[in-house]
Write a protein that holds these residues in place. Structure first.
Motif, short mmCIF file in Angstrom:
data_model
loop_
_atom_site.label_atom_id
_atom_site.label_comp_id
_atom_site.label_asym_id
_atom_site.label_seq_id
_atom_site.Cartn_x
_atom_site.Cartn_y
_atom_site.Cartn_z
N TYR A 1 66.90 -15.58 -70.09
CA TYR A 1 65.46 -15.79 -70.03
C TYR A 1 64.87 -15.56 -68.64
CZ TYR A 1 60.88 -17.32 -71.45
OH TYR A 1 59.53 -17.33 -71.73
N SER A 2 65.67 -15.68 -67.59
CA SER A 2 65.14 -15.42 -66.24
C SER A 2 64.64 -13.98 -66.13
CB SER A 2 66.21 -15.69 -65.17
OG SER A 2 67.34 -14.85 -65.37
N ASN A 3 65.38 -13.03 -66.72
CA ASN A 3 64.93 -11.63 -66.71
C ASN A 3 63.72 -11.42 -67.62
OD1 ASN A 3 66.62 -10.47 -64.83
ND2 ASN A 3 68.19 -9.89 -66.31
N VAL A 4 63.65 -12.16 -68.73
CA VAL A 4 62.52 -12.02 -69.65
C VAL A 4 61.23 -12.45 -68.96
CG1 VAL A 4 61.53 -12.83 -71.83
CG2 VAL A 4 63.98 -12.31 -71.69
N ARG A 5 61.28 -13.55 -68.23
CA ARG A 5 60.10 -14.01 -67.49
C ARG A 5 59.60 -12.94 -66.52
NH1 ARG A 5 62.39 -19.64 -67.29
NH2 ARG A 5 63.61 -18.91 -65.52
N LEU A 6 60.56 -12.33 -65.82
CA LEU A 6 60.18 -11.31 -64.85
C LEU A 6 59.57 -10.08 -65.53
CD1 LEU A 6 63.24 -11.51 -62.42
CD2 LEU A 6 60.91 -12.29 -61.98
N MET A 7 60.13 -9.69 -66.66
CA MET A 7 59.55 -8.56 -67.41
C MET A 7 58.10 -8.84 -67.77
SD MET A 7 62.45 -7.29 -70.12
CE MET A 7 63.85 -8.37 -70.03
N LYS A 8 57.82 -10.05 -68.23
CA LYS A 8 56.46 -10.41 -68.60
C LYS A 8 55.54 -10.43 -67.39
CE LYS A 8 57.68 -12.98 -72.79
NZ LYS A 8 57.69 -14.30 -73.47
N LEU A 9 56.04 -10.92 -66.26
CA LEU A 9 55.23 -10.91 -65.04
C LEU A 9 54.89 -9.49 -64.59
CD1 LEU A 9 56.93 -13.76 -62.96
CD2 LEU A 9 54.58 -13.74 -63.80
N LEU A 10 55.76 -8.55 -64.92
CA LEU A 10 55.53 -7.15 -64.57
C LEU A 10 54.60 -6.46 -65.57
CD1 LEU A 10 59.19 -6.30 -63.53
CD2 LEU A 10 57.20 -6.17 -62.02
N GLY A 11 54.17 -7.18 -66.58
CA GLY A 11 53.20 -6.63 -67.53
C GLY A 11 53.79 -6.07 -68.80
N ALA A 12 55.08 -6.21 -68.99
CA ALA A 12 55.72 -5.67 -70.19
C ALA A 12 55.56 -6.62 -71.36
CB ALA A 12 57.20 -5.42 -69.93
N GLU A 13 55.48 -6.05 -72.56
CA GLU A 13 55.57 -6.83 -73.79
C GLU A 13 57.03 -6.94 -74.18
OE1 GLU A 13 53.20 -6.12 -77.32
OE2 GLU A 13 51.75 -5.04 -76.09
N VAL A 14 57.48 -8.15 -74.48
CA VAL A 14 58.87 -8.35 -74.89
C VAL A 14 58.86 -8.75 -76.36
CG1 VAL A 14 61.01 -9.60 -74.50
CG2 VAL A 14 59.52 -9.04 -72.56
N GLU A 15 59.48 -7.92 -77.20
CA GLU A 15 59.50 -8.14 -78.64
C GLU A 15 60.87 -8.64 -79.07
OE1 GLU A 15 57.03 -7.84 -80.72
OE2 GLU A 15 55.52 -6.82 -79.49
N ALA A 16 60.92 -9.81 -79.71
CA ALA A 16 62.18 -10.39 -80.17
C ALA A 16 62.62 -9.73 -81.48
CB ALA A 16 62.03 -11.89 -80.39
N VAL A 17 63.93 -9.49 -81.59
CA VAL A 17 64.52 -8.84 -82.77
C VAL A 17 65.68 -9.70 -83.25
CG1 VAL A 17 65.70 -6.76 -83.60
CG2 VAL A 17 63.88 -6.56 -81.89
N ASP A 18 65.79 -9.87 -84.56
CA ASP A 18 66.94 -10.58 -85.12
C ASP A 18 68.20 -9.73 -84.94
OD1 ASP A 18 65.41 -12.72 -85.94
OD2 ASP A 18 65.04 -11.88 -87.94
N GLY A 19 69.32 -10.39 -84.71
CA GLY A 19 70.58 -9.67 -84.56
C GLY A 19 71.01 -9.59 -83.12
N GLY A 20 71.57 -8.44 -82.73
CA GLY A 20 72.06 -8.24 -81.37
C GLY A 20 71.42 -7.04 -80.71
N PHE A 21 72.05 -6.57 -79.64
CA PHE A 21 71.51 -5.44 -78.88
C PHE A 21 71.39 -4.19 -79.74
CE2 PHE A 21 72.64 -1.82 -75.90
CZ PHE A 21 71.33 -1.59 -75.52
N ARG A 22 72.35 -3.96 -80.62
CA ARG A 22 72.29 -2.76 -81.47
C ARG A 22 71.02 -2.78 -82.33
NH1 ARG A 22 75.35 -2.94 -87.05
NH2 ARG A 22 75.02 -5.10 -87.62
#
Length: 471
Positions: free
Chosen positions: A222-243
């Motif tokens: 989540y530390s990286n997720v917070r930074l992404m949002k501060l940079l103006g990116a939209e972060v979309e959650a997906v069920d499952g894993g990275f694939r």
């Protein structure tokens, strides 16, 4: 062993496709790579613990391992490494990928683009990154062998802006996206380092950014997720894993091909994506060659890098593929152990198949269905691996072994206490194989380990596993 074909992007979803008559179809589509006298024949799926430096070896087959230079990247190439790679995508995407390939070729030959990228890598990303002599880590291993052992160096990609090697590729591809007139960049991320690098590069160039990420990875990184949002990116959650996040990002791109750019951070997917990522990450190996020459007047003897999908390993390895006297070792996520079935060791336990648009090694069951990978490192939880690394395994040019979750945690702690450096858990897998590797090496051997990312994002995971669990 029959090759299995699956996961081709026939309808832009991650569901795999089971083919009838698999053996016959596999034999037609994927004939086994021919290993010529010019390739390295010995297969080493596990770490060779009795390694003896080989005699001088003939150069590799240049056709399959050719570096992508501005003169020799034909726009209609299939992007094959031996039998691996290719474009297994719907017809509607072929034109888009061909356009991307043409833009890639033009960028490589455009002096203005290259100058802008070099300036951004220097002044924004902070390159070149140091080749750091880990003296106390080296002494630790020497103390266990009567004062003899290798000298261990770390390629400090963790010092890049954003905390990882991912910035090298993200800067270059966002510049290409802008050249193509795209307004929005879509991508996927596991550990969050690629998402962070892409969000930062998009902010720098004034592009919109959407990052798809597995819900469980959002929680543990989540530390990286917070930074992404501060940079103006939209972060979309997906069920499952990275694939699954990767599949969702691809779907989002396909929904608006005119305005969106799909920025892959991994050396996987249909051509030209793996070649683009490798090309923009190859700065790691190029710097390592120059720095080694400056520090000890020669080349490294051994290169070690973690393998999730292949970007950081190829970034270090590619410059040295033609140097037969340089040993290349990739370390996969061993998870809870290979026999547990809960691991991310695609090259050690996978079979050949088609996934996310390319032929490569893939974790799959007896029915050809994708097996969910496991690793304590989010960036290593992917069931496939890039086509170029698949070729390096099959040709025997590179060795691949595994480090378990516990070995990675041990290595994380060890580097913290001996060198004051906290590596990402991805990079800790590469460090985690040193206990087995070092005793096989001669005194004075020069070993370079790619410290591909910073471990501040993983500190809570390590602390919870190693300290809270003991209370």
């Amino acid at each position: 062993m029959a090759c299995k074909l699956q996961g081709a992007l026939t309808s832009c979803h991650s569901r795999t496709t089971k083919f009838k008559y698999q053996k016959e179809r596999a034999a037609i589509v994927m004939p086994k790579a021919v290993v010529t006298p010019h390739t390295f024949k010995t297969k080493l799926p596990e770490l060779n613990l009795t390694y003896v430096p080989p005699p001088p070896t003939p150069s590799l087959d240049k056709k399959a391992l050719e570096t992508v230079h501005e003169k020799d990247l034909p726009t209609n190439t299939s992007g094959k490494f031996g039998r691996f790679g290719g474009k297994f995508v719907p017809e509607t995407l072929v034109a888009c990928l061909s356009q991307l390939e043409a833009e890639f070729k033009n960028a490589l030959s455009d002096h203005a683009f290259q100058a802008e990228l070099a300036e951004a890598l220097r002044d924004y990303a902070g390159r070149e990154t140091p080749l750091y002599h880990a003296k106390r880590l080296s002494e630790y291993y020497k103390s266990r062998n009567n004062g003899k052992g290798p000298d261990i160096y770390l390629k400090r990609e963790d010092l890049n802006h954003g905390g990882s090697h991912k910035m090298n590729n993200a800067l270059a591809q966002t510049m290409i996206a802008k050249r193509m007139g795209c307004k929005t960049v879509v991508t996927s991320t596991g550990s969050g380092h690629h998402g962070l690098a892409t969000a930062a590069a998009c902010a720098k160039l004034g592009l919109e950014c959407t990052v798809f990420m597995a819900a469980k990875d959002i929680d543990r990184q989540y530390s990286n997720v917070r930074l992404m949002k501060l940079l103006g990116a939209e972060v979309e959650a997906v069920d499952g894993g990275f694939r699954d996040a990767a599949s969702e990002a691809f779907r989002c791109w396909v929904g608006d091909l005119e305005k969106k750019y799909h920025l892959t951070g991994s050396a996987v997917g249909p051509h030209p994506c793996p070649s683009m990522v490798r090309e923009f990450q190859s700065v790691i190996g190029k710097e390592t060659r120059m720095q080694a020459l400056e520090k000890w007047g020669g080349k490294p003897d051994v290169l070690v890098a973690s393998v999730g999908t292949g970007a950081n390993a190829l970034g270090l390895f590619h410059e040295f593929i033609g140097d037969g006297d340089v040993r290349l070792i990739g370390v996969e996520g061993g998870g809870l152990g290979l026999e547990s079935g809960r691991h991310s060791s695609t090259l050690a336990k996978g079979e050949v198949g088609v996934y996310h648009g390319a032929i490569s090694y893939l974790l799959q069951d007896d029915d050809g269905q994708v097996i969910h990978p496991h690793s304590i490192a989010a960036g290593m939880e992917y069931p496939g691996v890039g086509p170029e690394l698949s070729f390096l395994k099959e040709s025997g040019r590179a060795e691949f072994c595994v480090a378990t979750d516990e070995e990675a945690l041990d290595a994380y702690e060890k580097l913290c206490k001996l060198e004051g450096i906290f590596p990402s858990l991805e990079a800790a897998h590469a460090l985690g194989t040193l206990d087995k590797l070092v005793p096989t090496l001669c005194d004075g051997t020069k070993v370079v380990v790619n410290c591909s990312g910073s471990g501040d994002k993983d500190a809570a995971i390590v602390f919870n596993r190693r300290f809270l669990d003991k209370q």
